[in-house]
Design a protein around this motif. Structure first.
Motif, PDB file in Angstrom:
ATOM      1  N   MET B  20      -5.270  -4.838   5.214  1.00 52.28           N
ATOM      2  CA  MET B  20      -4.967  -4.692   6.634  1.00 52.28           C
ATOM      3  C   MET B  20      -3.885  -3.658   6.943  1.00 52.28           C
ATOM      4  O   MET B  20      -3.587  -3.430   8.108  1.00 52.28           O
ATOM      5  N   GLY B  21      -3.281  -3.048   5.933  1.00 53.08           N
ATOM      6  CA  GLY B  21      -2.202  -2.106   6.180  1.00 53.08           C
ATOM      7  C   GLY B  21      -2.685  -0.718   6.569  1.00 53.08           C
ATOM      8  O   GLY B  21      -1.879   0.138   6.897  1.00 53.08           O
ATOM      9  N   GLU B  22      -3.973  -0.495   6.527  1.00 49.79           N
ATOM     10  CA  GLU B  22      -4.514   0.809   6.890  1.00 49.79           C
ATOM     11  C   GLU B  22      -4.407   1.040   8.388  1.00 49.79           C
ATOM     12  O   GLU B  22      -4.408   0.099   9.168  1.00 49.79           O
ATOM     13  N   ARG B  23      -4.358   2.320   8.746  1.00 52.67           N
ATOM     14  CA  ARG B  23      -4.038   2.669  10.115  1.00 52.67           C
ATOM     15  C   ARG B  23      -4.937   2.039  11.177  1.00 52.67           C
ATOM     16  O   ARG B  23      -4.472   1.542  12.179  1.00 52.67           O
ATOM     17  N   TRP B  24      -6.232   2.062  10.997  1.00 54.38           N
ATOM     18  CA  TRP B  24      -7.121   1.587  12.061  1.00 54.38           C
ATOM     19  C   TRP B  24      -7.557   0.141  11.892  1.00 54.38           C
ATOM     20  O   TRP B  24      -8.319  -0.387  12.714  1.00 54.38           O
ATOM     21  N   ALA B  25      -7.116  -0.494  10.842  1.00 58.18           N
ATOM     22  CA  ALA B  25      -7.675  -1.804  10.485  1.00 58.18           C
ATOM     23  C   ALA B  25      -7.671  -2.818  11.634  1.00 58.18           C
ATOM     24  O   ALA B  25      -8.708  -3.391  11.971  1.00 58.18           O
ATOM     25  N   PHE B  26      -6.515  -3.012  12.275  1.00 57.09           N
ATOM     26  CA  PHE B  26      -6.435  -4.041  13.312  1.00 57.09           C
ATOM     27  C   PHE B  26      -7.266  -3.688  14.544  1.00 57.09           C
ATOM     28  O   PHE B  26      -7.797  -4.579  15.205  1.00 57.09           O
ATOM     29  N   LEU B  27      -7.373  -2.401  14.834  1.00 58.04           N
ATOM     30  CA  LEU B  27      -8.132  -2.016  16.026  1.00 58.04           C
ATOM     31  C   LEU B  27      -9.630  -2.204  15.814  1.00 58.04           C
ATOM     32  O   LEU B  27     -10.351  -2.611  16.722  1.00 58.04           O
ATOM     33  N   ILE B  28     -10.091  -1.908  14.596  1.00 56.61           N
ATOM     34  CA  ILE B  28     -11.503  -2.152  14.283  1.00 56.61           C
ATOM     35  C   ILE B  28     -11.770  -3.647  14.326  1.00 56.61           C
ATOM     36  O   ILE B  28     -12.774  -4.108  14.878  1.00 56.61           O
ATOM     37  N   LEU B  29     -10.845  -4.398  13.785  1.00 54.79           N
ATOM     38  CA  LEU B  29     -10.973  -5.847  13.765  1.00 54.79           C
ATOM     39  C   LEU B  29     -11.043  -6.407  15.191  1.00 54.79           C
ATOM     40  O   LEU B  29     -11.883  -7.249  15.502  1.00 54.79           O
ATOM     41  N   ARG B  30     -10.162  -5.920  16.051  1.00 55.85           N
ATOM     42  CA  ARG B  30     -10.175  -6.375  17.437  1.00 55.85           C
ATOM     43  C   ARG B  30     -11.524  -6.098  18.080  1.00 55.85           C
ATOM     44  O   ARG B  30     -12.098  -6.953  18.751  1.00 55.85           O
ATOM     45  N   ALA B  31     -12.041  -4.882  17.842  1.00 53.44           N
ATOM     46  CA  ALA B  31     -13.352  -4.532  18.394  1.00 53.44           C
ATOM     47  C   ALA B  31     -14.419  -5.488  17.878  1.00 53.44           C
ATOM     48  O   ALA B  31     -15.296  -5.927  18.639  1.00 53.44           O
ATOM     49  N   ALA B  32     -14.339  -5.839  16.606  1.00 56.99           N
ATOM     50  CA  ALA B  32     -15.314  -6.774  16.030  1.00 56.99           C
ATOM     51  C   ALA B  32     -15.193  -8.144  16.691  1.00 56.99           C
ATOM     52  O   ALA B  32     -16.200  -8.779  17.020  1.00 56.99           O
ATOM     53  N   PHE B  33     -13.969  -8.594  16.927  1.00 53.55           N
ATOM     54  CA  PHE B  33     -13.765  -9.870  17.621  1.00 53.55           C
ATOM     55  C   PHE B  33     -14.328  -9.820  19.037  1.00 53.55           C
ATOM     56  O   PHE B  33     -14.757 -10.821  19.582  1.00 53.55           O
ATOM     57  N   ASN B  34     -14.313  -8.630  19.622  1.00 56.08           N
ATOM     58  CA  ASN B  34     -14.838  -8.468  20.976  1.00 56.08           C
ATOM     59  C   ASN B  34     -16.349  -8.297  21.000  1.00 56.08           C
ATOM     60  O   ASN B  34     -16.920  -7.959  22.022  1.00 56.08           O
ATOM     61  N   GLY B  35     -16.981  -8.470  19.860  1.00 55.58           N
ATOM     62  CA  GLY B  35     -18.436  -8.508  19.848  1.00 55.58           C
ATOM     63  C   GLY B  35     -19.137  -7.231  19.436  1.00 55.58           C
ATOM     64  O   GLY B  35     -20.354  -7.138  19.523  1.00 55.58           O
ATOM     65  N   LEU B  36     -18.411  -6.235  18.981  1.00 53.96           N
ATOM     66  CA  LEU B  36     -19.076  -5.023  18.512  1.00 53.96           C
ATOM     67  C   LEU B  36     -19.588  -5.220  17.083  1.00 53.96           C
ATOM     68  O   LEU B  36     -18.957  -5.905  16.283  1.00 53.96           O
TER      69      LEU B  36
END
Lengths: 159, 159
Positions: B20-36
């Motif tokens: 999870m320390g990679e730059r985009w990790a949390f933002l991709i994860l958030r998008a996945a939680f939002n149904g993408l």
DNA sequence: CACAATAAGTTGCTAAATAATACCTACATA
DNA sequence: TATGTAGGTATTATTTAGCAACTTATTGTG
């Protein structure tokens, strides 16, 4: 890092990541929570390159996560202390650590974090409803301003 | 990233940050939680470079955070779904988001996360003791194996 | 069937961040 | 005054991120 699209769905995650998305951020923070205060302490504990450490500490200070003060009794020494804002990152850090324990390393990992009052382990960090139920993805909903109930609404509905 | 010293004080945070320390990790994860679920969805939602996105999704799959499957009805399409391990990152992500709301952006930031049952906002993520008290840094203690109380100890002490 | 479009990448190149290591400066201590 | 310590910079090399163009497999269309 690039700009996000869709302004409506934008939350404060990007803002948080501006400060905490850097590679060493959480590890420096953990060290600070463990009572380290000085440059050389962080450096030798973490093995981080000196220039990167200097850069991270400066950024933490910029973001108000740490406070930098030189000690009067030895003016070579600089103390880095967590601010209230820095301390507020504790739940995030513990949540990430617990996730790593459960899903990456597998082991309970000592030393373990306990309540200093009764020495019993803390609860797993969770998303809780107003009345304390544990919520998972399916139990959650993104609500726009008009769509949010509060205590008053509930009281009114009960009349 | 360099090696940490002090094996005793090592917790699972470094392991968690590996994923999870990679730059985009949390933002991709958030998008996945939002149904993408699809490459192009993530790409156009986040504006991330295609090669980096490919790299991050592959890493998520490697780490068991997402599952990759091509859809039978259109064999061009690949679906990325969060696994149980991926879903388990929700508290971490919400904690980070709430911190950003409170300390970075300042605003309550809509859309807000509510309990889908009663549409009331969720609680702030916190470190809780076994009996539900909110603990802050001063209330916490690092304990080694022998130093941890459990329910049995408490029952015995009460006799 | 030919042809355009779509989905999910890959490749090649440039820019920026990170890392290792040597150096520097202000104190402090003997 | 010499020596060591604390907290950095400067220089250079390596790694990673980012952009844009290209590829491959599939699908839909005239």
């Amino acid at each position: 890092m690039g700009k996000l699209r869709e302004p409506l769905n934008e939350c404060s995650l990007p803002a948080a990541l501006e400060a905490m998305g850097e590679r060493w951020a959480f590890l420096i923070l953990r060290a600070a929570f463990n009572g380290l205060h000085h440059f050389e302490e962080f450096q030798s504990e973490l093995g981080i390159a000196r220039n990167i450490l200097a850069n991270r500490l400066a950024r933490f200070v910029e973001h108000g996560i740490m406070e930098r003060q030189s000690l009067p009794e030895d003016r070579r020494k600089i103390q880095y202390c967590l601010t209230e804002k820095g301390h507020a990152l504790l739940p995030t850090m513990v949540a990430l650590r617990q996730w790593g324990e459960r899903w990456e390393t597998g082991v309970p990992a000592f030393p373990i974090l306990v309540d200093s009052r009764d020495h019993r382990p803390i609860q797993p960090i969770a998303v809780l409803s107003h009345d304390g139920r544990v919520l998972t993805k399916g139990d959650l909903h993104w609500a726009l301003p008009g769509d949010v109930a509060d205590a008053t609404d509930i009281a009114n509905a009960a009349e």
